[in-house]
Design a protein around this motif. Structure first.
Motif, PDB file in Angstrom:
ATOM      1  N   MET A 149       1.196   4.175  -2.850  1.00 52.28           N
ATOM      2  CA  MET A 149       0.266   5.280  -3.056  1.00 52.28           C
ATOM      3  C   MET A 149       0.886   6.619  -2.661  1.00 52.28           C
ATOM      4  O   MET A 149       0.541   7.666  -3.214  1.00 52.28           O
ATOM      5  CB  MET A 149      -1.011   5.045  -2.246  1.00 52.28           C
ATOM      6  CG  MET A 149      -2.078   6.102  -2.448  1.00 52.28           C
ATOM      7  SD  MET A 149      -3.544   5.834  -1.412  1.00 52.28           S
ATOM      8  CE  MET A 149      -2.975   6.489   0.163  1.00 52.28           C
ATOM      9  N   ARG A 194      -5.775   2.585  -4.851  1.00 50.13           N
ATOM     10  CA  ARG A 194      -4.677   3.403  -4.332  1.00 50.13           C
ATOM     11  C   ARG A 194      -3.904   4.059  -5.480  1.00 50.13           C
ATOM     12  O   ARG A 194      -3.364   5.153  -5.316  1.00 50.13           O
ATOM     13  CB  ARG A 194      -3.762   2.567  -3.436  1.00 50.13           C
ATOM     14  CG  ARG A 194      -4.487   2.034  -2.211  1.00 50.13           C
ATOM     15  CD  ARG A 194      -3.585   1.258  -1.281  1.00 50.13           C
ATOM     16  NE  ARG A 194      -2.736   2.116  -0.476  1.00 50.13           N
ATOM     17  CZ  ARG A 194      -3.103   2.660   0.676  1.00 50.13           C
ATOM     18  NH1 ARG A 194      -4.325   2.472   1.161  1.00 50.13           N
ATOM     19  NH2 ARG A 194      -2.263   3.415   1.372  1.00 50.13           N
ATOM     20  N   ASN A 253       0.799  -1.223   0.000  1.00 49.69           N
ATOM     21  CA  ASN A 253       0.000   0.000   0.000  1.00 49.69           C
ATOM     22  C   ASN A 253       0.832   1.273   0.000  1.00 49.69           C
ATOM     23  O   ASN A 253       0.330   2.344  -0.362  1.00 49.69           O
ATOM     24  CB  ASN A 253      -0.942   0.010   1.208  1.00 49.69           C
ATOM     25  CG  ASN A 253      -2.043  -1.029   1.120  1.00 49.69           C
ATOM     26  OD1 ASN A 253      -2.350  -1.518   0.037  1.00 49.69           O
ATOM     27  ND2 ASN A 253      -2.628  -1.374   2.251  1.00 49.69           N
TER      28      ASN A 253
END
Length: 256
Positions: free
Chosen positions: A43, A186, A40
Motif C-alpha cells: 500500500m 489497501r 500490507n
C-alpha cells in the motif's frame, strides 16, 4: 509482558518495510517482520516513490547551481540507481531477455532467473535510460517530474498483483510475500494516495492527472495482457518492468 504495538505503530513499521523492499535506504526503526505486514506494505509503494522523488527533486535543484540540466539529470539518475539498487531496471532487463529469448514458459521463467544479462535486456535497458533522460530534459518542470513520476508509477504493479496470478519456478522469490494476499482495501488507499499526488502537481503540470491514469491503467492493462499471454501471470521481474514502463509513459505526458 510487553504491550502490543498500536495500529499507528504497526502502519509505521509497515511503511518502513516497504522502504526496505524498494530501496537500500537504512531503516531508522526496528521492524517486527511478519507475512501479513509484508503483504500490507505494498500500500505504501506510492509513498515510498514520493519520498524518493523528493530526494531526486531536491538533489536536482541543489546541483542546478553548479551544472547544466543534462548533467544534473544524469547525476540524479545515477543516484536513483544507487538508492534503489537498480531494482526496477533489473526487472526490465530480465523480463525483456526472457520474453525475447524464451520459446516456452519454462524457458522464459528460467531466463528471467538468470543473473546474466543478454542482448535483449541490455538493449532495453540502454534505450529506457536514454529515453528517461531525454524526457526529463523536455519536461515542463524537471523537479516536479522527478517528484511525481516515481510515486504514480509505483501504483501500476499493485494493479497487476490484483488482476493476475503469480508465477515462478522458485518458492523463494523475494516478491512472493508481497504478492500474496494484497487486500483490495489497501489497493484503494494506494490509488487514493497516487491520485492525490497527481492532483497536487496539477498546477505545475496541467495534464498530469490524465497522464497518470494512462501510465497506470494503460500500462497495467496492456502489459498485463501481454504477460498473461506469454507467462500466464506476472513475476517479480515483470512488476519491476511495469514500473519502468509506467514511468516512461508518465514522463512523456510531462513534456506536453
Amino acid at each position: 509482558m510487553s504491550a502490543s504495538p498500536s495500529r499507528l505503530d504497526q502502519e509505521w513499521q509497515t511503511f518502513w518495510l516497504a522502504v526496505s523492499f524498494l530501496t537500500r535506504i537504512p531503516l531508522p526503526i526496528r521492524i517486527d517482520y511478519s507475512q501479513q505486514r509484508m503483504n500490507n506494505s505494498s500500500m505504501y509503494f506510492p509513498l515510498v516513490g514520493l519520498m524518493l522523488g523528493a530526494i531526486y527533486a531536491g538533489v536536482y535543484l541543489a546541483l542546478g547551481a553548479l551544472f547544466s540540466p543534462l548533467v544534473c539529470v544524469l547525476l540524479v539518475m545515477i543516484l536513483h540507481l544507487w538508492l534503489t539498487g537498480a531494482f526496477h531496471e533489473d526487472g526490465l532487463a530480465d523480463t525483456v531477455d526472457a520474453l525475447g529469448g524464451g520459446y516456452t514458459l519454462e524457458d522464459r521463467l528460467r531466463i528471467m532467473k538468470d543473473s546474466r544479462i543478454g542482448t535483449y535486456g541490455a538493449a532495453a535497458l540502454v534505450m529506457a535510460l536514454g529515453l528517461k533522460a531525454a524526457l526529463l530534459l523536455d519536461a515542463r518542470s524537471i523537479p516536479m517530474a522527478l517528484l511525481v513520476a516515481p510515486a504514480i508509477s509505483r501504483l501500476t504493479p499493485l494493479l497487476l498483483m490484483r488482476a493476475l496470478p503469480y508465477v515462478t519456478l522458485s518458492e523463494q522469490s523475494k516478491t512472493k510475500p508481497v504478492a500474496s494476499g494484497f487486500p483490495g482495501t489497501r489497493l484503494a488507499v494506494a490509488t487514493g494516495i497516487a491520485a492525490l499526488i497527481a492532483l497536487t502537481a496539477t498546477p505545475w503540470m496541467p495534464g498530469i492527472v490524465m497522464t497518470g491514469l494512462t501510465a497506470t491503467l494503460g500500462v497495467a492493462m496492456l502489459w498485463g495482457l501481454y504477460l498473461k499471454s506469454q507467462l500466464g501471470g506476472y513475476t517479480g521481474d515483470a512488476l519491476g518492468a511495469c514500473v519502468a514502463l509506467s514511468e516512461l509513459v508518465l514522463l512523456m505526458g510531462c513534456t506536453v
